[in-house]
Motif scaffolding. Structure first.
Motif, PDB file in Angstrom:
ATOM      1  N   ARG A 164       0.831  -1.210   0.000  1.00 42.66           N
ATOM      2  CA  ARG A 164       0.000   0.000   0.000  1.00 42.66           C
ATOM      3  C   ARG A 164       0.858   1.249   0.000  1.00 42.66           C
ATOM      4  O   ARG A 164       0.585   2.217  -0.720  1.00 42.66           O
ATOM      5  N   ARG A 277      -5.690  -5.264  -1.821  1.00 43.26           N
ATOM      6  CA  ARG A 277      -6.921  -4.604  -1.425  1.00 43.26           C
ATOM      7  C   ARG A 277      -8.136  -5.501  -1.619  1.00 43.26           C
ATOM      8  O   ARG A 277      -9.037  -5.553  -0.775  1.00 43.26           O
ATOM      9  N   TRP A 294      -8.080   3.391  -1.243  1.00 39.23           N
ATOM     10  CA  TRP A 294      -7.150   3.165  -0.131  1.00 39.23           C
ATOM     11  C   TRP A 294      -7.940   2.709   1.091  1.00 39.23           C
ATOM     12  O   TRP A 294      -8.825   3.424   1.558  1.00 39.23           O
TER      13      TRP A 294
END
Length: 360
Positions: A164, A277, A294
């Protein structure tokens, strides 16, 4: 705390004035004004303050009362939490308190009457970093993402965390979004094949190349205009902020969405994060929560893993990652520690948006 709970009549009156401003100022500003009321409550009655300061709210806004109040506040003697008493107020907080004093003075003093207010230095923005450092940041993040689990001084970076982080840094270097703009991104803000990313700029902001234009139109200094446009409103007075925003309103409206091309390495980083994700959001009960680009990695007070990451969470993740990168690279020849604040990196990037949105 309501106005009836303060012991001094002057502070009760000031609290009532602030209560009457609800709906006229933002919630954030209202909380700041209430904070200043609490500071006055802790100041009145002290040996440094004149005795008449407890009588009426107007007596609070005389230089005889404001001067010792300010000295006590700056020295950290009026903090809400007893454990923090004595910790000097940071310059940003001093600016907030000073702006609140200016607002309150306008409310409580008779028309035409003014009072001397304390001055606060306008700090310069933290230095940006050079292009070589930006290249080193990206290369370092790529290297960090490929290493095994990292742990030091209680900080652990899992594979998911590093994936990330690399994607966030890649998007930052290509599009220069603010943390709030990153937090607002969804999957629909990625072009087909992850070749470009969309950033929804706030309409009150102006791109860096218009700062001089805004400053000239508002008749303020360049740094003051940059502070308002960058969202650092605590650095300037309310009057300056309004003048800058009025100048922005006179300019051509900014596009709601700007698209930025992603370099090949950034595309790879984003795709890697998208795979991570997907595993995080699959078990979420609400479809709406699955659209954020995100998302969180671990359970928190906000919710389970996979919920949209807020701006503060993005800043914290970035700071944690840069801290790790700095200690991993410490001792490497030519390595200069990178700043742990996103804004210093963002302001170092010269991102150029696409002239047209990518084809759907």
């Amino acid at each position: 705390m309501t106005s009836k709970q303060y012991s001094a009549p002057s502070v009760r009156q000031l609290s009532a004035v602030v209560d009457s401003m609800a709906g006229q100022v933002s919630e954030g500003r209202l909380r700041q004004l209430q904070m200043v009321v609490g500071m006055f409550d802790r100041a009145v009655g002290r040996d440094e303050m004149p005795g008449r300061a407890s009588r009426t709210v107007q007596q609070l806004f005389t230089w005889a009362a404001l001067r010792p109040f300010w000295d006590l506040a700056v020295a950290g003697q009026l903090r809400h939490w007893e454990k923090d008493t004595g910790k000097p107020l940071p310059e940003w907080t001093q600016r907030i308190v000073r702006d609140c004093l200016k607002i309150l003075a306008r409310e409580v003093l008779p028309p035409g009457k003014t009072v001397k207010l304390p001055s606060v230095a306008n700090p310069e923005p933290k230095a940006t970093v050079g292009g070589r450092s930006l290249d080193a940041l990206y290369r370092g993040m790529v290297d960090l993402a490929g290493r095994g689990p990292l742990e030091r001084d209680g900080t652990t970076l899992s594979y998911e965390d590093r994936a990330r982080l690399l994607a966030i840094v890649a998007v930052m270097l290509d599009a220069a979004p603010r943390s709030g703009e990153l937090a607002a991104q969804s999957l629909s803000d990625l072009a087909a094949g992850e070749t470009a990313v969309a950033v929804r700029r706030h309409q009150q902001k102006a791109p860096p190349n218009r700062v001089d234009e805004v400053a000239a139109l508002a008749e303020v200094g360049t740094e003051a205009a940059r502070s308002v446009l960058g969202g650092w409103v605590e650095r300037v007075s309310e009057e300056t902020r309004q003048r800058v925003l009025a100048a922005v309103a006179e300019l051509e409206p900014l596009p709601e969405v700007e698209w930025y091309p992603l370099r090949e390495g950034s595309q790879v980083a984003v795709r890697r994060w998208l795979r991570v994700r997907q595993g995080l959001v699959e078990s979420l009960p609400l479809e709406g929560a699955k659209t954020a680009l995100w998302v969180s990695l671990v359970p928190s007070k906000v919710g389970p893993p996979g919920v949209p990451l807020r701006a503060q969470g993005i800043r914290q993740a970035y700071a944690r990652g840069i801290t790790a990168l700095n200690w991993v690279m410490a001792g490497e020849y030519g390595w200069e520690p990178l700043p742990t604040t996103m804004e210093q990196i963002r302001r170092s990037v010269d991102a150029v948006p696409l002239k047209e949105a990518p084809a759907a």
